[in-house]
Every structure is written in structure tokens, then in C-alpha cells.
Scaffold this motif. Structure first.
Motif, PDB file in Angstrom:
ATOM      1  N   GLN A   8       0.831  -1.205   0.000  1.00 48.82           N
ATOM      2  CA  GLN A   8       0.000   0.000   0.000  1.00 48.82           C
ATOM      3  C   GLN A   8       0.865   1.254   0.000  1.00 48.82           C
ATOM      4  O   GLN A   8       0.595   2.214  -0.710  1.00 48.82           O
ATOM      5  N   GLU A   9       1.944   1.194   0.825  1.00 46.82           N
ATOM      6  CA  GLU A   9       2.863   2.334   0.902  1.00 46.82           C
ATOM      7  C   GLU A   9       3.469   2.641  -0.464  1.00 46.82           C
ATOM      8  O   GLU A   9       3.497   3.788  -0.909  1.00 46.82           O
ATOM      9  N   THR A  10       3.932   1.545  -1.126  1.00 44.81           N
ATOM     10  CA  THR A  10       4.567   1.747  -2.432  1.00 44.81           C
ATOM     11  C   THR A  10       3.569   2.321  -3.426  1.00 44.81           C
ATOM     12  O   THR A  10       3.916   3.201  -4.220  1.00 44.81           O
ATOM     13  N   SER A  11       2.361   1.828  -3.389  1.00 47.64           N
ATOM     14  CA  SER A  11       1.395   2.338  -4.373  1.00 47.64           C
ATOM     15  C   SER A  11       1.053   3.799  -4.083  1.00 47.64           C
ATOM     16  O   SER A  11       0.840   4.596  -4.976  1.00 47.64           O
ATOM     17  N   LYS A  12       1.018   4.172  -2.780  1.00 42.90           N
ATOM     18  CA  LYS A  12       0.780   5.580  -2.443  1.00 42.90           C
ATOM     19  C   LYS A  12       1.913   6.451  -2.977  1.00 42.90           C
ATOM     20  O   LYS A  12       1.694   7.516  -3.531  1.00 42.90           O
ATOM     21  N   LYS A  13       3.150   5.910  -2.786  1.00 44.72           N
ATOM     22  CA  LYS A  13       4.325   6.660  -3.240  1.00 44.72           C
ATOM     23  C   LYS A  13       4.264   6.887  -4.749  1.00 44.72           C
ATOM     24  O   LYS A  13       4.501   7.983  -5.244  1.00 44.72           O
ATOM     25  N   ARG A  15       1.745   6.864  -6.585  1.00 44.68           N
ATOM     26  CA  ARG A  15       0.635   7.769  -6.909  1.00 44.68           C
ATOM     27  C   ARG A  15       1.068   9.241  -6.708  1.00 44.68           C
ATOM     28  O   ARG A  15       0.752  10.102  -7.523  1.00 44.68           O
ATOM     29  N   ARG A  16       1.816   9.443  -5.591  1.00 45.96           N
ATOM     30  CA  ARG A  16       2.300  10.812  -5.344  1.00 45.96           C
ATOM     31  C   ARG A  16       3.230  11.256  -6.481  1.00 45.96           C
ATOM     32  O   ARG A  16       3.174  12.379  -6.958  1.00 45.96           O
ATOM     33  N   GLU A  98     -10.541   9.245 -10.800  1.00 47.17           N
ATOM     34  CA  GLU A  98      -9.985   8.255  -9.887  1.00 47.17           C
ATOM     35  C   GLU A  98      -9.527   6.995 -10.632  1.00 47.17           C
ATOM     36  O   GLU A  98      -8.440   6.478 -10.435  1.00 47.17           O
TER      37      GLU A  98
END
Ligand SMILES: O=C(O)CCC(=O)C(=O)O
Ligand SMILES: [Fe+2]
Length: 692
Positions: A8-13, A15-16, A98
């Protein structure tokens, strides 16, 4: 359970990272076009990399976005890398954003590479898509020109046949058309005057046409009508109605839906004009000849309401009646020749009037020489140069082209779909052209007897280097630009000082291998006060070579006839000054002093009278050492009565060879045009100019 958290963290990163990328694209692409983005959710999405310029189609965007909500419109703009997707509800736009931000589209036939869509909210589609406050100059728009009742009668006079494809009715890619009077043939952008349609303009139009004439909107009754039928989402590509084919004052009556018409100036200006139902638009002057008009295929237009607010208005079926008056083909060329009152071309100036010494120089060392060598010169000019051919073939059918300094007319037949006229300073060369069925007149490049803004294209090949100072060369380019319509193009070739570029010798230098001696570049000097321009030198060779300078064909000819020619014979053009130096007063007042070869000019004379002109005689097939020079052209002639006695005439043609960048710099001084291309081609410098 650590792994999913990490994921999840990687996908957030990522995405940012993606959002940062979007921001960067927004700044560079959108800001430039005045598009304001919105941080909060709106109904309109701007899809970067979803535009026509990146090869994405309307259909692709429609397929991808329609599954995420109720879509009202997709606005695709020509030459833009983005598009706008308008949803009925903010919520749908939010969902689409989205799901689709960062979507990669695979390569297609139109698009070699995959593209990634970056999406952002915008509150409105930019102003350039809404009606401008300004019209292109010459455009007239008369609202409510016809009543509802008359509009109905006009519409019912047009019978649309289902899927017809005949001269009268065609289904084009973006719309349907019906023609009356004459078919407008899209392949040639013209009508065939000898092939009228069985149906003339429907009589129901007569009231409108006589009203138009009565009101002085145009001073003729049109003879050609094209009715265009556009379904919502359809349009017409940007174009200028063929200038040579139709009179000024093209009228278009809009019936049915409103539409925004795009007008584009060659300098990039873009205006949009709202054509309301029952309005009559008349394109005259600049708006008819200079600005292109077109309708972008969209399903809606942004319309300014009476309140001043902008609103998206859906398009309905629109039917336009475009009335035009044909210019008969036999009149098209004569139209561009000036009348006696057309002062702009100075046509009444006597071409042979001697005004300055420079004119005298050109008269004796250019005009008279070409007059005398016309036949042989023509015999050496047969192969059109490929890049000039490409330029001519890239012109649209029906274009009006002038070849100024056309010589024997070798470029006049290259693209027969154009209307072509040639001019040459030599009447003998003009006669040769006429014998070849070309339309050619005798004229001087510095006072071209053609009307201002009358031509779509002009070419001037190997002419300007025969003019003896910068002012005169500038005047010639000004003339070439003057005769062009705004947006028209001109191709100019001049002989280059540089005959070896990137270690590659020009054809002119390469021809040296045929010669026996090649030392030195100047064989002699000639004091240019010559009253005759040929010298007889006895000689006995009989194998000759055609003129093979930068502006020629370089073919070898063998000379077994009674008259033979050679450009350079080693016997006569060795190091010694064997050419006759004639006596008399010097030419003065010309040849750019900074460029002339001072070694050939007496110091005290130069300081008094600007410059005297003692021009170096160039040794053919050698590099140029000075810019202003005389290039020998030699003719051997054997009299039939005495086969052993061959004499030779040497003619000297004046040249100013151009240094790299000099032609562009000269063109840069000419107002109202810009250099849009330039290149080196076989020992010549070339530029392409566009009139603004
Ligand atoms: O639909 C219009 O109003 C314009 C049509 C047009 O430009 C044309 O047929 O050349
Ligand atoms: Fe048009």
C-alpha cells in the motif's frame, strides 16, 4: 501482514509521483494555453496526452470515459496534446478521474508509442473555444438575414438522397454535400467549367441573391452553390476556398444549428466566430484570402449568452448554403497582370532605359549575353532539380505560380495542376518558352509586371545572383514577395560562393576532371566598359561541354554540328590574361565595395566614385575567391565552308555569388515576409519565404 502494508505504501508513493508529474505537465502545457486547472472536483476533465496532437482519437477517449459516467461532450482541438471531457455530473467526473488517471494507452496505427493519460479538473473550457469578440478583417456577418419561413423553403428545395455518391451529392468523411451549377471537385479544389451540372442554383435562392446584389454585398450573381449538411460532431477541415477559382466575397448562409467557425491566420492567430441560424456570413479580403476557415468536429459549442455568461450549447443538424462566383479559367491568369493604372508594379517603366552604370553592367553582362546565348543555354537546361520539383509538387492544385526568370521554362511544366506563368528578361528565352506552349512574358525581376498579392507561389531560380548590388538584390526579393498573396510562398536559389561543403565538392567543381588545366581561379580581369559582349578567339578543338555551373544541368554534349559551344577551354583560360581587356570609362556606383576584389580596382578611382569595377574573370570549375565576378561562356563555331577554321566567342556573365547566410540575411531585410526554410543544394543557397 507486513507485505500488504508495504505494498500500500509503495502504491501511495507511486501515486504521489504520478501527481507530481501531472503538476509538471499542467504547468508547461496548460499554462501556455491559458488553461486554468482546479484543485476541487468539477464536471470537466482536461486529459493531458489525450489529444489529437499525440495521435489519440475522439473514439478512443469516448470508449474509455463513457463507461465511467454520463458524458456530455468531448472537446478535441486540432494540434493540441490534450482534450476536454465534459460530464453531466461532478460525481461522474470524479469517478473517471480516480479510475483513469495514469492509464496507459497502447500504440496504434496513428501513434507509434504508448501514451499515459494525466487528468486534471478544469472549471471551464478555454476562451479560444468560445466566440471571439473580434472578426478577421473583411468578414461580414449579418444576423437574421432570412426569415424562418424563407429558411424553411430553402431547406425543402434541397433533396438529400440516401447514400448518394454522384457529382451532385457526395457523402464526405465529415459531412454530406450537394452541388448546384457546378460540382466543386475536392480532389482538385476547383470546378470544371466545361462540365456544368444539370441543375443550376435552385430558383428559390433568387430572392436571396438579388437582395444580396441590391444591398451591394457582392456585385455579381453567384453561379455555384454548395450545400453542406453537418450532423452534430461533424465539421469541415480548415481551408481557404481556392483563390484563383472564385471571386472575392464568398457567402455562406447558416440554417439549422448554430456553429462556431474557426478562422486561423498563417501567423498562428485564431479567432472563433459564432454563426447563428439564419445568419449570412460573407468572407471578403483578408478573411477570404489569408485566413483559413473551418469547423471543428464537436457535438457542442461554447456560446456567450446575452447575460455575458458562457454556456455549452449542443449542436443540431446544420445546413449551410455557400454561394460562389466562378472565375473562368481563361481569365485567371490575365487577372493577375496589371492594368495600366496599377502603379505598384511600375509596369510602365521602360525596361531598356539606362539609369545607372550598374544597370549598364547588367545590361551588357547579363541581359545581352542571355539574349545571344539563349538557344544554347536552353539546350543545356533540361533536367529540373529534384528539390525544386518537390517544392512545386507540394503546392495545392489550382495554385497560381509565377516563375520569375524562368529561362527556357524547365520548371513551368513540372506541376501541371497549377496555373503557371513565367517571365524572363530575355525575349529570346521567352520565345523558347512560348514555343513550348508556356505562358511567358518579358519582364524584369526588379519590376515584376504582376499585381500585388496575386500569386500563391513564386520561384526565382538562379536570377538574383545576376544583380550587381545589394540594393538591387533586395528590391528583387521585395518584388517576389509583393506579388504573393499573404500566406503565399517563394523559393529562391542563388549560386553559392562555397562550392565545397563538408568536404563534398559541388557538381560544378567536379566537372573539373574534364579539363586539362586548373591552376588559379582568376584567368584575367575585364574592365567592364564593354560595348559588345563577345570576343572571337581562334581555336581548333571540337569536343565541348555544356554549361555546368551551379545553376545548370551538367550534361556533356558532343559537338559535331557546324556550331559548337564550350564554357571553358584550357587553351584560352590559362593563367595568362588572354581575354581581351577592353578600354573605356568604368562602371561606377555599384558592386558592394566591401565585397569587391580590391586587387582589381585602382585605389584612387575607388575612393572618388564609390568603386570602379574591374571584375575578375573567373576560371571555370575552380573555387570562388571573390563574390563579384565575370564567368565566361564560350561558343565555338565552325563555318560550313571552312571545316578547319573554328572560332570561339567568349561571353562574360556577371555574377555575385552568395556567402553562407547572406541570402537569409537579405531576406530578413524584406518587410512582410519570413524565412521558413533554407538549405544548400549542389553549390547553391536556397531559401523559402512566406508572405505575412
Ligand atoms: O459550412 C459553411 O458555412 C462553410 C462551408 C465551406 O467553407 C465550404 O464549403 O467551402
Ligand atoms: Fe470554404
Amino acid at each position: 501482514m507486513a507485505a500488504p502494508m508495504e505494498e500500500q505504501e509503495t502504491s501511495k508513493k507511486s501515486r504521489r509521483k504520478l501527481l507530481k508529474k501531472i503538476l509538471r505537465s499542467q504547468q508547461t502545457v496548460l499554462k501556455r494555453d491559458g488553461i486554468e486547472t482546479n484543485n476541487l472536483c468539477t464536471k470537466i476533465l482536461c486529459v493531458i496526452n489525450g489529444g489529437l496532437d499525440v495521435g489519440v482519437s475522439h473514439d478512443e477517449i469516448s470508449t474509455i470515459f463513457s463507461s465511467h459516467g454520463d458524458m456530455e461532450d468531448i472537446v478535441m482541438l486540432p494540434r493540441k496534446p490534450y482534450c476536454f471531457v465534459c460530464f453531466a455530473r461532478e460525481h461522474d467526473a470524479e469517478v473517471a478521474m480516480e479510475k483513469l488517471n495514469g492509464t496507459e494507452l497502447p500504440p496504434t496505427d496513428h501513434r507509434g508509442n504508448p501514451v499515459t493519460l494525466y487528468i486534471t479538473y478544469v472549471s471551464k473550457v478555454p476562451q479560444s473555444l468560445s466566440p471571439s469578440n473580434e472578426f478577421p478583417p473583411g468578414l461580414i456577418l449579418i444576423p437574421d438575414f432570412v426569415t424562418e419561413d424563407y429558411a424553411g423553403r430553402l431547406l425543402s428545395a434541397i433533396i438529400w438522397e440516401d447514400s448518394a455518391n454522384s457529382a451532385e451529392q457526395r457523402s464526405l468523411k465529415h459531412r454530406q454535400v450537394r452541388h448546384y451549377g457546378y460540382e466543386f471537385k475536392y480532389g482538385i479544389n476547383d470546378v470544371d467549367i466545361n462540365d456544368p451540372l444539370p441543375n443550376g442554383i435552385p430558383p428559390v435562392c433568387n430572392d436571396l441573391l438579388s437582395d444580396v446584389k441590391l444591398k451591394g454585398i457582392v456585385n455579381y450573381i453567384p453561379d455555384q452553390l454548395t450545400v453542406n449538411k453537418y450532423e452534430p460532431g461533424q465539421g469541415i477541415p480548415p481551408h481557404v476556398d481556392t483563390p484563383a477559382a472564385f471571386e472575392d466575397g464568398i457567402m455562406s448562409l447558416s440554417l439549422g444549428s448554430q456553429v462556431l467557425m474557426d478562422f486561423r491566420h498563417p501567423d498562428g492567430r485564431h479567432l472563433t466566430v459564432l454563426l447563428p441560424p439564419r445568419s449570412l456570413m460573407i468572407m471578403t479580403g483578408e478573411s477570404r484570402y489569408l485566413w483559413s476557415h473551418g469547423i471543428t468536429p464537436r457535438k457542442s459549442d461554447i456560446v456567450r449568452m446575452e447575460s455575458g455568461n458562457l454556456n455549452v450549447v449542443k449542436r443540431d443538424v446544420r445546413i449551410s448554403f455557400t454561394f460562389r462566383k466562378i472565375i473562368p479559367p481563361q481569365e485567371r491568369l490575365s487577372r493577375i497582370l496589371p492594368t495600366f493604372n496599377d502603379k505598384t508594379s511600375e509596369s510602365d517603366r521602360d525596361l531598356d532605359q539606362e539609369v545607372t552604370d550598374l544597370e549598364k553592367l547588367e545590361k551588357e553582362h547579363v541581359h545581352q549575353v542571355y539574349e545571344e546565348i539563349a538557344d544554347h543555354f536552353s539546350g543545356t537546361r533540361h533536367t529540373p532539380w529534384p528539390r525544386i520539383v518537390d517544392f512545386l509538387n507540394s503546392q495545392p492544385p489550382g495554385a497560381l505560380m509565377a516563375d520569375i526568370g524562368c529561362g527556357n521554362g524547365k520548371y513551368l511544366g513540372v506541376n501541371p495542376s497549377m496555373y503557371q506563368i513565367g517571365s524572363d528578361r530575355s525575349s529570346n528565352l521567352a520565345t523558347i518558352c512560348r514555343d513550348r506552349q508556356f505562358q511567358v512574358f518579358v519582364g524584369d525581376v526588379m519590376t515584376i509586371p504582376l499585381k500585388t498579392s496575386s500569386m500563391d507561389v513564386s520561384i526565382c531560380i538562379a536570377v538574383i545572383h545576376h544583380l550587381s548590388n545589394q540594393e538591387r538584390r533586395l528590391k528583387a526579393i521585395e518584388e517576389l514577395v509583393r506579388i504573393l498573396r499573404p500566406g503565399g510562398k517563394c523559393l529562391i536559389y542563388v549560386w553559392a560562393m562555397e562550392q565545397e561543403v563538408n568536404k563534398v565538392k559541388s557538381k560544378y567543381l567536379k566537372e573539373k576532371k574534364f579539363e586539362k588545366s586548373d591552376s588559379g581561379s582568376i584567368s584575367s580581369t575585364v574592365d567592364c566598359t564593354i560595348n559588345k559582349n563577345s570576343v572571337n578567339v581562334s581555336m581548333d578543338g571540337n569536343i565541348v561541354k555544356s554549361d555546368c555551373m551551379g545553376d545548370t544541368d551538367c550534361s556533356l554534349i558532343s559537338a559535331n554540328g557546324s556550331e559548337t559551344w564550350t564554357e571553358n577551354d584550357p587553351k584560352c583560360n590559362g593563367d595568362s590574361e588572354i581575354n581581351v581587356v577592353r578600354k573605356g570609362p568604368s562602371y561606377s556606383g555599384g558592386i558592394d565595395s566591401s565585397l569587391s576584389d580590391t586587387s582589381t580596382c585602382k585605389e584612387d578611382d575607388c575612393s572618388k566614385e564609390m568603386s570602379c569595377i574591374k571584375l575578375a574573370v573567373h576560371k571555370n570549375r575552380t573555387e570562388f575567391r571573390q563574390q563579384d565576378l565575370l564567368v565566361p561562356w564560350e561558343r565555338k563555331s565552325k563555318s560550313d565552308s571552312d571545316k578547319n577554321n573554328t572560332s570561339k566567342c567568349v561571353f562574360h556573365r556577371y555574377y555575385h555569388v552568395f556567402m553562407k547566410g547572406e541570402l537569409e540575411a537579405l531576406c530578413g531585410k524584406v518587410r512582410g515576409c519570413k524565412v521558413i526554410g533554407g538549405y544548400y543544394d549542389q553549390g547553391n543557397w536556397a531559401v523559402i519565404l512566406e508572405k505575412l
